[in-house]
Enzyme design. Sequence first.
Site, short mmCIF file in Angstrom:
data_model
loop_
_atom_site.label_atom_id
_atom_site.label_comp_id
_atom_site.label_asym_id
_atom_site.label_seq_id
_atom_site.Cartn_x
_atom_site.Cartn_y
_atom_site.Cartn_z
N GLU A 2 0.81 -1.21 0.00
CA GLU A 2 0.00 0.00 0.00
C GLU A 2 0.85 1.27 0.00
O GLU A 2 1.99 1.28 0.45
CB GLU A 2 -0.91 0.02 1.23
CG GLU A 2 -1.92 -1.11 1.23
CD GLU A 2 -2.59 -1.28 2.59
OE1 GLU A 2 -3.61 -1.98 2.64
OE2 GLU A 2 -2.08 -0.73 3.58
N CYS A 46 2.64 8.86 1.79
CA CYS A 46 2.92 7.84 2.79
C CYS A 46 3.40 6.58 2.07
O CYS A 46 2.66 6.00 1.28
CB CYS A 46 1.67 7.55 3.62
SG CYS A 46 1.90 6.31 4.91
#
Length: 395
Positions: free
Chosen positions: A120, A133
Amino acid sequence: MYESNGISHPVPEGAGLREGTRMQQDFDLRSVDFMGLFPGELEDLFDRLGLPRYRGRQVFRWIHRNHETSFYSMTDLPLDLREELSSLVDVRPARVLAKQESRDGTVKYLVGFDDGNAVEAARMKYEYGITACISSQIGCKMACRMCASGMSGFVRNLRAGEMVDLMGIIDKDVREIGGRVRNIVMMGSGEPLDNYDNVLRFLKLMNEPMGLDIGFRRMTISTCGIVPGINKLAREGLPITLSVSLHAPSDDIRDEIMPINRRYPIALLLEACKEYIAASGRRVTFEYSLMRGLNDGLNHARELAALLSGMLCHVNLIPVNPVNGGEPERSSPERIRAFAQVLRASGINVTVRRALGEDIDAACGQLRRRFYSVDAGEHAGVSYGSHNMPGKELQ
């Protein structure tokens, strides 16, 4: 050794190739992390291939500034060179398997690699700019109770070039809406200091003037408390922000929710943090996920205040994202405010994070677990193509 911005970068394993003539076919370039090379390393590589060194700089700019992974699209290279590079260098770009967009502007990506694994990444919009992120590992070894990343076990480390690919996917999206990524937080899946060399190489690549040129002060490494890694990072002399997932004021509670504490207990961890502060001149952020009935009492707040008294630090209180059947349970807003007030009254700098991405799979590892738990095409709310999700900090 290659030097840029006054920083020396060791040549990665596989990058040192034999002397030879132009584009020798016996060069095995397929094992080289091509997207993880610095400009000087690419110059050396092209020189060893018998080509002008400046071609290396051209390729670096295409990869890092334009996020282009196809040599055929690098139009300032001669066509015959593009064809030869395509045949010699095995650059397989990652692809977006799933994408979720929150009402608050947070975007979560599930990105697949050519070995069948996926990880992710996310982007968040703040008043001070857009933050990327980035994950450092597929899965995680640390098994922290409040994090979904380790629930399926550890698979492997990400290479620096794979992190570059994640960043490219995010930055391309951001540019389409007229923005740019201003900050990087290593708060995705995995423990960054357990993949130290690749993470530091990636961040130094992001600092390259020929690339995105993001300042180290705009970068954060989050760790569950790998003390040798913190000590090593202190010796780097880089003004990177250190964020430590503390989540408890005592060893007995932290042992329960974070197994790493049994190896590096709080006293040892805080000593390393103080050394990092002394070496970098930067304050350390302590992340503290509030879990109902476990670590959110006023007695816990007083213990935490005593523990951090006198340190150059900041406490970021996090309303936890439940990751496993509603566990751990989030503390009430009233309890969070009372906890924060105790810290403030003790002179501790504190903010309460407003969670982002609450209407999507926000916690690290959730989207990956859900994607692989159902058949393709059945992922509700998904378009195809900490750690908890970082959020806005409220005073």
